[in-house]
Design an enzyme around this catalytic site. Sequence first.
Site, PDB file in Angstrom:
ATOM      1  CB  SER A   1      21.799   1.186 -31.535  1.00 49.81           C
ATOM      2  OG  SER A   1      23.056   0.634 -31.845  1.00 49.81           O
TER       3      SER A   1
ATOM      4  NE  ARG B   1      21.194  -2.303 -25.733  1.00 49.69           N
ATOM      5  CZ  ARG B   1      21.895  -3.388 -25.404  1.00 49.69           C
ATOM      6  NH1 ARG B   1      21.669  -4.007 -24.257  1.00 49.69           N
ATOM      7  NH2 ARG B   1      22.832  -3.858 -26.195  1.00 49.69           N
TER       8      ARG B   1
ATOM      9  CD  GLU C   1      18.923   0.818 -28.167  1.00 47.93           C
ATOM     10  OE1 GLU C   1      19.596   1.488 -27.349  1.00 47.93           O
ATOM     11  OE2 GLU C   1      19.380  -0.143 -28.788  1.00 47.93           O
TER      12      GLU C   1
END
Length: 345
Positions: free
Chosen positions: A244, A173, A340
């Site tokens: 998420s 990520r 994130e």
Amino acid sequence: MSTQPPVFTDQDLQARNTLGLPSRAAVAVLDDESAVPALCAALAASQKDQQADAPLFVLGGGSNLVIAARPRHCILQVALRGIRLWDETADHWIVEAAAGESWHGFVDHCLAQGWPGLENLALIPGTVGAAPVQNIGAYGLELDQRLHSVVAWDLHAGRERTLLPEECGFSYRDSLFKRDGAGRWLIVRVRFALPKAWVPRLDYPDLRDFPGLRKDDPRRIFDAVCEIRRRKLPDPAVLGNAGSFFKNPVIDADQAAALKQRFPDLRTYPQADGRVKLAAGWLIEQAGWKGRRLGPVGMHARQALVLVNHGGAQAADVLALAQAVRADVRMRFGVELEQEPVILD
């Protein structure tokens, strides 16, 4: 060919971030790639004249963003369109998409053309240009495993570059585009190498065990991924969220083994480098946050990893909840969660 840079005007951004946070900022829309040199020239002139009080932020679909009510940034919304078969080799179709294309729409289009390989990444919100920034991944596939190259402008240097996967600094990520800061890179096109000798990726348990799945049909896998995601994740159009909210933490093997002794049900995934990835959603649920609210925001009742806006939330509400969740997970497990979404203040 445009010789004028995009024009920035004061605009409402609440509908342009999937958490649905109220925000206004100076926004310009880039729908013509030929305008990028003029944009670079304008940015350089602004910096030379010491007028660059408002840094630039490149906005895709707003699906990975916590935005303040009045961010100090100028927002460049990328709306470039177009998909084409850029090249073909004996082993791959090289498919190019403009940065403003819908990611999910692009995956669907590739399957319709007979170009499989991205079906595991179906229904991920956002744009094609934002996908490499986050190095998106789901159901056993990471974007960098299918990437051919990224065409991007280095706005600091004022030049276009074509970066190969090994030049993009990909990790979990994360990427060069994310680490270098929001105002450096403007991705305009992304190319993918899609395999002619297609093999399904079915390692992820929910997908592998999906009832009646036709494992030889990429369209059926696409449909299964969509069904699984819709079952687990709220639709941002109905309940504001950014997908998420936390990364799955990766820790040392010794720490993971010690935690496994204390918590036998802990979900662990060994990594190639010897470390161990933990399921952040499991940690959050065990810390008591699944379905729990803090003011107008909360962690989703069906998926503890997803932070949702029940209505009327500001960026401060989102960040307060994130801090509370991190603190409880840290206290219970000694594990630090990393969010994130990017914070745009």
